[in-house]
Write a protein that holds these residues in place. Structure first.
Motif, PDB file in Angstrom:
ATOM      1  N   GLY A  94     -11.895 -32.568   3.443  1.00 51.93           N
ATOM      2  CA  GLY A  94     -10.886 -32.021   3.877  1.00 51.93           C
ATOM      3  C   GLY A  94     -11.560 -30.812   3.736  1.00 51.93           C
ATOM      4  N   PHE A  95     -10.811 -29.954   4.959  1.00 49.29           N
ATOM      5  CA  PHE A  95     -11.618 -28.484   4.403  1.00 49.29           C
ATOM      6  C   PHE A  95      -9.998 -27.640   4.588  1.00 49.29           C
ATOM      7  CE2 PHE A  95     -13.012 -24.904   7.709  1.00 49.29           C
ATOM      8  CZ  PHE A  95     -13.522 -24.122   6.475  1.00 49.29           C
ATOM      9  N   SER A  96     -10.241 -26.175   4.305  1.00 48.88           N
ATOM     10  CA  SER A  96      -8.737 -25.208   4.103  1.00 48.88           C
ATOM     11  C   SER A  96      -9.478 -24.227   4.218  1.00 48.88           C
ATOM     12  CB  SER A  96      -8.089 -26.447   3.388  1.00 48.88           C
ATOM     13  OG  SER A  96      -7.629 -27.360   3.075  1.00 48.88           O
ATOM     14  N   MET A  97      -8.171 -23.373   5.505  1.00 49.58           N
ATOM     15  CA  MET A  97      -9.235 -22.281   5.554  1.00 49.58           C
ATOM     16  C   MET A  97      -8.001 -21.258   5.500  1.00 49.58           C
ATOM     17  SD  MET A  97     -10.562 -22.082   9.248  1.00 49.58           S
ATOM     18  CE  MET A  97      -9.999 -22.223  10.257  1.00 49.58           C
ATOM     19  N   LYS A  98      -8.345 -20.113   4.916  1.00 48.34           N
ATOM     20  CA  LYS A  98      -7.162 -18.607   4.918  1.00 48.34           C
ATOM     21  C   LYS A  98      -8.207 -17.699   6.077  1.00 48.34           C
ATOM     22  CE  LYS A  98      -4.591 -16.796   1.591  1.00 48.34           C
ATOM     23  NZ  LYS A  98      -3.758 -16.868   2.378  1.00 48.34           N
ATOM     24  N   LEU A  99      -7.548 -17.197   6.952  1.00 48.62           N
ATOM     25  CA  LEU A  99      -8.379 -16.497   8.310  1.00 48.62           C
ATOM     26  C   LEU A  99      -7.214 -15.356   8.236  1.00 48.62           C
ATOM     27  CD1 LEU A  99      -8.480 -18.679  11.499  1.00 48.62           C
ATOM     28  CD2 LEU A  99      -9.768 -18.487   9.728  1.00 48.62           C
ATOM     29  N   GLY A 100      -8.446 -13.829   8.451  1.00 52.23           N
ATOM     30  CA  GLY A 100      -7.403 -12.934   7.593  1.00 52.23           C
ATOM     31  C   GLY A 100      -7.366 -12.596   6.615  1.00 52.23           C
ATOM     32  N   THR A 106      -3.649 -16.840   8.239  1.00 53.09           N
ATOM     33  CA  THR A 106      -3.574 -18.245   8.782  1.00 53.09           C
ATOM     34  C   THR A 106      -4.437 -18.698   7.869  1.00 53.09           C
ATOM     35  OG1 THR A 106      -2.496 -17.346  11.179  1.00 53.09           O
ATOM     36  CG2 THR A 106      -3.181 -19.393  10.134  1.00 53.09           C
ATOM     37  N   ASP A 107      -3.490 -19.899   6.996  1.00 50.16           N
ATOM     38  CA  ASP A 107      -3.480 -20.556   6.526  1.00 50.16           C
ATOM     39  C   ASP A 107      -3.307 -22.223   7.306  1.00 50.16           C
ATOM     40  OD1 ASP A 107      -4.208 -19.130   4.154  1.00 50.16           O
ATOM     41  OD2 ASP A 107      -2.576 -19.613   3.032  1.00 50.16           O
ATOM     42  N   ILE A 108      -4.586 -22.876   7.760  1.00 50.83           N
ATOM     43  CA  ILE A 108      -5.008 -24.100   8.292  1.00 50.83           C
ATOM     44  C   ILE A 108      -5.346 -24.868   7.437  1.00 50.83           C
ATOM     45  CG2 ILE A 108      -5.312 -25.299  10.310  1.00 50.83           C
ATOM     46  CD1 ILE A 108      -3.334 -22.994  10.520  1.00 50.83           C
ATOM     47  N   LEU A 109      -4.978 -26.442   7.402  1.00 56.07           N
ATOM     48  CA  LEU A 109      -5.649 -27.752   6.203  1.00 56.07           C
ATOM     49  C   LEU A 109      -6.212 -28.211   7.321  1.00 56.07           C
ATOM     50  CD1 LEU A 109      -2.331 -26.500   5.343  1.00 56.07           C
ATOM     51  CD2 LEU A 109      -3.609 -27.792   3.174  1.00 56.07           C
ATOM     52  N   PHE A 110      -7.431 -28.902   7.614  1.00 53.87           N
ATOM     53  CA  PHE A 110      -7.697 -29.744   8.098  1.00 53.87           C
ATOM     54  C   PHE A 110      -8.815 -30.948   6.952  1.00 53.87           C
ATOM     55  CE2 PHE A 110      -8.866 -25.960   9.539  1.00 53.87           C
ATOM     56  CZ  PHE A 110      -8.362 -25.754  11.187  1.00 53.87           C
ATOM     57  N   GLU A 111      -8.326 -31.869   7.975  1.00 55.92           N
ATOM     58  CA  GLU A 111      -8.842 -33.394   7.305  1.00 55.92           C
ATOM     59  C   GLU A 111      -9.665 -34.184   8.672  1.00 55.92           C
ATOM     60  OE1 GLU A 111      -4.968 -36.123   8.038  1.00 55.92           O
ATOM     61  OE2 GLU A 111      -4.737 -34.927   6.369  1.00 55.92           O
ATOM     62  N   ASN A 112     -10.650 -35.118   8.361  1.00 52.56           N
ATOM     63  CA  ASN A 112     -11.313 -35.791   8.847  1.00 52.56           C
ATOM     64  C   ASN A 112     -10.618 -36.887  10.066  1.00 52.56           C
ATOM     65  OD1 ASN A 112     -11.771 -37.052   6.386  1.00 52.56           O
ATOM     66  ND2 ASN A 112     -13.878 -38.213   6.512  1.00 52.56           N
TER      67      ASN A 112
END
Length: 318
Positions: A94-100, A106-112
């Motif tokens: 997983g890769f989660s990130m908060k931009l700004g 914005t928070d987006i949650l990613f997975e492979n």
């Protein structure tokens, strides 16, 4: 519902697929480790920055994606077990990130994997209940088989992960946002997009033989080595919708998704490790979306938005 009743999953459980029930099921299946996330429990907080592309505004007017900003992110391994081995190929990365920051964050949650393992909260809870450990600490294989036969789309995620090589680095993995997000661009035009994150330096994979030689936390050792050597770069893409694309079912991909137009929104550069406290004291909130990116309409996104605060409150109280 008859099948679920036959699996020993009572009607009161099936139709009580609320955030608390889902978090409880996730925790139960992971062995109820104290103070751990219900999902993606093992992780490392990192920091960096985001540089937008000149094309970002053609997709979204969101300041998170059209302006340079700080990044707080977390690389993780799937499941609720904080001691899961990095060499376990079957679990997600997983890769989660908060931009700004502030109202422009914005928070987006990613997975492979490009799909989720359930399309509704009832199906998600049924999936988890079917895999609940029995007295021997293992799921009942017959229950899993029966549920899977009745709900074949719940295997799409596992089949995708199984078809790919073992990831050799968090920095060399392609990640998907899974959901279809409504985006409004600088001209006021609206369309659905899917977020995708690709490694700038390409995928890093391991053979089965190479994986056998790796330590249990090799992914996290690799992060430290890469940051010491100069950083990690990930490109953020927006996959563009076409008429008829399924936007409500996160167990299926858009047709020909890998070959359709995508717009590069910008580049995330991870520059430093962080203490885990900034990531552990709060959550990456699925519903935290700066103007220009709307909430996906599917049921699983709504469930995630509600379940994450439940999981946070539970681990803080343990």
């Amino acid at each position: 519902m008859a099948l679920l009743l036959g699996l020993g999953i009572g009607a009161e459980s099936v139709w009580a697929a609320d955030p608390v029930a889902i978090v409880d099921a996730l925790k139960t299946n992971a062995g109820n480790p104290k103070g751990a996330r219900a999902s993606f429990a093992k992780g490392q907080c990192v920091r960096g920055n985001y540089t937008p592309s000149t094309d970002a505004a053609s997709v979204t007017k969101s300041a998170s994606f059209t302006k340079p900003g700080m990044v707080l992110a977390r690389f993780s391994v799937g499941g609720g077990n904080p001691k899961v081995l990095d060499t376990n190929k079957a679990v997600l990365r997983g890769f989660s990130m908060k931009l700004g920051e502030g109202k422009n964050s914005t928070d987006i949650l990613f997975e492979n994997a490009p799909v989720h393992f359930a399309k509704s909260t009832d199906q998600m809870l049924g999936f988890l209940k079917a895999r609940a450990p029995g007295p021997d600490g293992k799921p009942d294989a017959d229950k899993v088989k029966a549920f899977s036969a009745e709900n074949p789309e719940t295997l799409n995620q596992a089949h995708f992960v199984a078809s790919k090589p073992m990831p050799g680095s968090f920095a060399g993995v392609t990640y998907w946002g899974v959901h279809a997000f409504p985006a409004t661009n600088s001209k006021g035009q609206k369309r659905f997009i899917k977020f995708k994150v690709v490694p700038v330096d390409g995928d890093v994979n391991l053979t089965e033989e190479e994986a056998k030689t790796k330590p249990e936390d090799f992914l996290f050792q690799d992060i430290k080595a890469r940051l010491a050597a100069g950083g990690i770069k990930l490109q953020v893409l927006a996959l563009l919708d076409q008429p008829g694309d399924p936007t409500m079912d996160v167990t299926v991909r858009w047709p020909d998704e890998d070959n359709r137009p995508a717009v590069a929104l910008g580049t995330v550069t991870i520059t430093a490790l962080s203490e885990n406290q900034p990531c552990d004291d709060s959550i990456f909130v699925p519903g935290n979306l700066a103007a220009g990116i709307g909430e996906p309409p599917d049921e699983i996104f709504a469930a995630r938005k509600a379940a994450y605060p439940v999981s946070l409150a539970r681990r803080k109280s343990e």
